[in-house]
Design a protein around this motif. Structure first.
Motif, PDB file in Angstrom:
ATOM      1  N   GLY A 240       3.748   9.453   7.325  1.00 23.17           N
ATOM      2  CA  GLY A 240       4.989   8.712   7.219  1.00 23.17           C
ATOM      3  C   GLY A 240       5.207   7.331   6.624  1.00 23.17           C
ATOM      4  N   THR A 241       4.311   6.531   6.772  1.00 24.82           N
ATOM      5  CA  THR A 241       4.069   5.015   6.576  1.00 24.82           C
ATOM      6  C   THR A 241       4.440   4.753   4.894  1.00 24.82           C
ATOM      7  OG1 THR A 241       3.237   4.326   8.348  1.00 24.82           O
ATOM      8  CG2 THR A 241       3.200   2.815   6.518  1.00 24.82           C
ATOM      9  N   PRO A 242       3.454   5.496   4.193  1.00 23.96           N
ATOM     10  CA  PRO A 242       3.621   5.089   2.644  1.00 23.96           C
ATOM     11  C   PRO A 242       4.965   5.705   2.087  1.00 23.96           C
ATOM     12  CG  PRO A 242       1.270   6.059   3.136  1.00 23.96           C
ATOM     13  CD  PRO A 242       2.308   6.167   4.429  1.00 23.96           C
ATOM     14  N   LEU A 248      11.597   1.657   0.489  1.00 22.28           N
ATOM     15  CA  LEU A 248      11.898   0.364   0.532  1.00 22.28           C
ATOM     16  C   LEU A 248      11.759  -0.373  -0.674  1.00 22.28           C
ATOM     17  CD1 LEU A 248      10.664  -0.742   4.247  1.00 22.28           C
ATOM     18  CD2 LEU A 248      13.052  -0.037   3.540  1.00 22.28           C
ATOM     19  N   GLU A 249      10.575  -0.043  -1.332  1.00 23.39           N
ATOM     20  CA  GLU A 249      10.260  -0.796  -2.556  1.00 23.39           C
ATOM     21  C   GLU A 249      11.024  -0.192  -3.715  1.00 23.39           C
ATOM     22  OE1 GLU A 249       6.429  -0.996  -5.734  1.00 23.39           O
ATOM     23  OE2 GLU A 249       6.184   0.362  -3.963  1.00 23.39           O
ATOM     24  N   TYR A 250      11.711   1.073  -3.637  1.00 18.73           N
ATOM     25  CA  TYR A 250      12.704   1.352  -4.529  1.00 18.73           C
ATOM     26  C   TYR A 250      13.979   0.734  -4.348  1.00 18.73           C
ATOM     27  CZ  TYR A 250      16.006   4.444  -6.747  1.00 18.73           C
ATOM     28  OH  TYR A 250      16.928   5.117  -7.675  1.00 18.73           O
ATOM     29  N   GLY A 261      15.180   2.925 -13.117  1.00 16.07           N
ATOM     30  CA  GLY A 261      14.800   3.951 -13.803  1.00 16.07           C
ATOM     31  C   GLY A 261      13.266   4.147 -14.197  1.00 16.07           C
ATOM     32  N   ASP A 262      12.859   2.804 -14.663  1.00 21.39           N
ATOM     33  CA  ASP A 262      11.338   2.900 -14.801  1.00 21.39           C
ATOM     34  C   ASP A 262      10.539   3.391 -13.650  1.00 21.39           C
ATOM     35  OD1 ASP A 262      11.806   2.012 -17.452  1.00 21.39           O
ATOM     36  OD2 ASP A 262      11.421  -0.337 -16.938  1.00 21.39           O
ATOM     37  N   TYR A 263      10.793   2.899 -12.519  1.00 24.41           N
ATOM     38  CA  TYR A 263      10.077   3.521 -11.006  1.00 24.41           C
ATOM     39  C   TYR A 263      10.172   5.076 -11.147  1.00 24.41           C
ATOM     40  CZ  TYR A 263       8.730   3.016  -6.497  1.00 24.41           C
ATOM     41  OH  TYR A 263       7.974   3.089  -5.134  1.00 24.41           O
ATOM     42  N   LEU A 264      11.735   5.484 -11.389  1.00 17.74           N
ATOM     43  CA  LEU A 264      11.526   7.036 -11.299  1.00 17.74           C
ATOM     44  C   LEU A 264      10.771   7.685 -12.292  1.00 17.74           C
ATOM     45  CD1 LEU A 264      15.358   7.557 -10.567  1.00 17.74           C
ATOM     46  CD2 LEU A 264      13.669   7.701  -8.971  1.00 17.74           C
ATOM     47  N   LEU A 288      14.761  11.667   0.386  1.00 17.73           N
ATOM     48  CA  LEU A 288      14.552  12.445   1.414  1.00 17.73           C
ATOM     49  C   LEU A 288      12.985  11.974   1.975  1.00 17.73           C
ATOM     50  CD1 LEU A 288      15.537  15.989  -0.030  1.00 17.73           C
ATOM     51  CD2 LEU A 288      16.691  14.672   1.953  1.00 17.73           C
ATOM     52  N   ASP A 289      12.160  11.675   1.193  1.00 16.36           N
ATOM     53  CA  ASP A 289      10.989  11.417   1.787  1.00 16.36           C
ATOM     54  C   ASP A 289      10.851  10.007   2.428  1.00 16.36           C
ATOM     55  OD1 ASP A 289       8.016  11.820   1.790  1.00 16.36           O
ATOM     56  OD2 ASP A 289       7.742  10.576  -0.048  1.00 16.36           O
ATOM     57  N   GLY A 290      11.586   8.905   2.091  1.00 14.24           N
ATOM     58  CA  GLY A 290      11.793   7.952   2.946  1.00 14.24           C
ATOM     59  C   GLY A 290      12.417   8.178   4.039  1.00 14.24           C
ATOM     60  N   ALA A 291      13.315   8.968   4.255  1.00 13.41           N
ATOM     61  CA  ALA A 291      14.088   9.328   5.710  1.00 13.41           C
ATOM     62  C   ALA A 291      12.871  10.183   6.670  1.00 13.41           C
ATOM     63  CB  ALA A 291      15.210  10.052   5.476  1.00 13.41           C
ATOM     64  N   VAL A 292      12.266  10.909   5.916  1.00 14.47           N
ATOM     65  CA  VAL A 292      11.308  11.865   6.861  1.00 14.47           C
ATOM     66  C   VAL A 292      10.233  10.841   7.342  1.00 14.47           C
ATOM     67  CG1 VAL A 292       9.517  13.398   6.667  1.00 14.47           C
ATOM     68  CG2 VAL A 292      11.686  14.171   5.888  1.00 14.47           C
TER      69      VAL A 292
END
Length: 364
Positions: A240-242, A248-250, A261-264, A288-292
Motif C-alpha cells: 500500500g505505501t508505495p 501524493l507525489e503526482y 504529463g511528463d510524470y504520466l 485508483l492505485d493511490g486510493a487502494v
C-alpha cells in the motif's frame, strides 16, 4: 396422461467440481506465466521456416482437444483430473496469443492482450469461488454425487472419507425425499456400502497425502497468530505505501501541467503505444492505485493496534478492488511484469482470510 413423467433438465453440480476447476486455474496461470517467461529468456524464437510458423496456440488447441476427449471416452475419475489439467495448460497456450487474433498486424505484444488474458483468468477464478461453496442439493443431486463416488469402489480406490460422505448423502436422501423409487434405491445403496464386502483403498499415504501432512505440520509449528499478524501488517504496508506515496507525489505537480504529463509519460515509457487513451489509463492507474494504497496502509495500522476485524475487512475490500478492477489497468500499463504483484496480492488476501478463520471468534 397423468402417468407421464416430465424429463428433468435442471443441471446438477458435479461432486468435486471446485477441485477440478482449481486444477484448471493453477495450470492456466502456470501455462501463461511460464510461456511468457521462457519466450523472454529465449528471445522469442519461432519454430518453422520462411513459409511455416508453428505457433504455440496450435499446441494449446491439441491439448484442449485431448482434454475434451478424455471425459467423453473414459468414465474413471482420473479422466476428469487429467482433463482439468490439460484444459488449463491448453487454454493458457491458446489465450497467450490473443494479441495476434485481435489486431490486423498479428501483434503478439499488443498492450490490450495482457488485460484480456487477466480478465479471462479472473472470470474463471470468480466461477471457482462460486463453486467452492458447498451446494445445497435435493435428493436427486445427492444421488448424483453418490453414484459418481461409486466409481471409486470399482477401481478399489475408495477412501474412508468418501465412504462416510456417501453414507451421509444417502441418509439425507432418506430424510428429505418422498419418492418411493429414490428411497428404495437409497436403501439398497446404503446396504451395499455398509456391507463387509466393500473394499477400501490401501491406508498407506501416497506422495500427495504426505505433502499435505508435511504442510499441516509446518502450519501448526510456525503459523501462530503473532507471526501471521506480522506477515499481514508487513505485506499490507509493502503493497500500500508505495502506491499512496506515488499518488501524493503526482498531486504535488498539480500546478504544472507539463510536469504532470511528463510524470504520466514516464509510467508509459516501457509500454508500446496502442492508442490515444494511454495517458487516460495512466492517470486512472494513479488515482485508483493511490486510493487502494491508502486503504491497505490504514488496514495495516488497524491490525497493528489490535482492531483486527476492521483491519481485515478494510484490507480484504482493498485487495479485492485491486485484483478485480485495478489490475486490469495495471496489466494494460505494465503488461505481464505485474504478475508477481498480482500473485503477492492474492497470497496476502488469502492470508487475511486465513487469519480470520483461525484466530478470530466467529460472528454470532
Amino acid at each position: 396422461m397423468s402417468d407421464v413423467v416430465s424429463r428433468i433438465w435442471e443441471p446438477v453440480q458435479r461432486a468435486r467440481a471446485e477441485t477440478y476447476l482449481q486444477i484448471t486455474l493453477l495450470s492456466f496461470a502456470a501455462s501463461v506465466s511460464l510461456t511468457r517467461l521462457l519466450l523472454e529468456i529465449a528471445g522469442y524464437p519461432q519454430l518453422g521456416n520462411q513459409t511455416l510458423h508453428i505457433a504455440h496456440v496450435l499446441y494449446g488447441g491439441v491439448l484442449l482437444f485431448a482434454a475434451s476427449l478424455l471425459p467423453l471416452i473414459y468414465a474413471n475419475k482420473w479422466a476428469l483430473t487429467w482433463s482439468a489439467l490439460l484444459s488449463g495448460v491448453g487454454i493458457g497456450l491458446f489465450i497467450d496469443e490473443v494479441g495476434k487474433f485481435i489486431t490486423q498486424t498479428n501483434d503478439y505484444f499488443y498492450p490490450a492482450a495482457a488485460p484480456i488474458i487477466y480478465a479471462f483468468f479472473l472470470l474463471t477464478a470468480l466461477l471457482y469461488l462460486r463453486l467452492s461453496r458447498e451446494p445445497t442439493l435435493d435428493a436427486r443431486g445427492e444421488l448424483y454425487a453418490v453414484l459418481d463416488t461409486l466409481g471409486e469402489v470399482l477401481d478399489h480406490s475408495l477412501e474412508p472419507e468418501e465412504h462416510e460422505d456417501m453414507r451421509l448423502r444417502l441418509q439425507r436422501i432418506l430424510d428429505k425425499t418422498s419418492s418411493p423409487g429414490l428411497r428404495s434405491l437409497a436403501v439398497e445403496l446404503m446396504d451395499f456400502i455398509e456391507s463387509d464386502s466393500l473394499q477400501f483403498a490401501p491406508e498407506e499415504p501416497n506422495l500427495f497425502d504426505r505433502l499435505i501432512q508435511f504442510c499441516n505440520g509446518l502450519e501448526k509449528k510456525y503459523l501462530n497468530q503473532r507471526r501471521v499478524r506480522v506477515f499481514l501488517v508487513a505485506s499490507l504496508i509493502i503493497l500500500g505505501t508505495p502506491s499512496f506515496m506515488r499518488f501524493l507525489e503526482y498531486n504535488t505537480l498539480a500546478g504544472d501541467p507539463s510536469q504532470k504529463g511528463d510524470y504520466l509519460a514516464a509510467i508509459l515509457s516501457e509500454v508500446p503505444s496502442a492508442s490515444g487513451l494511454d495517458m487516460f489509463w495512466a492517470q486512472m492507474h494513479l488515482v485508483l492505485d493511490g486510493a487502494v494504497g491508502l486503504a491497505l496502509a490504514l488496514s495495516a495500522v488497524l491490525l497493528f493496534v489490535g482492531r483486527d476485524r476492521r483491519g481485515l475487512e478494510l484490507g480484504s475490500a482493498a485487495l479485492l478492488v485491486s485484483l478485480l478492477v485495478l489490475n486490469i489497468v495495471l496489466f494494460y500499463i505494465e503488461q505481464f511484469s505485474t504478475i508477481v504483484t498480482a500473485a503477492y496480492q492474492y497470497v496476502t488476501l488469502q492470508g487475511l482470510y486465513y487469519y480470520e478463520r483461525r484466530h478470530l471468534p466467529r460472528k454470532k
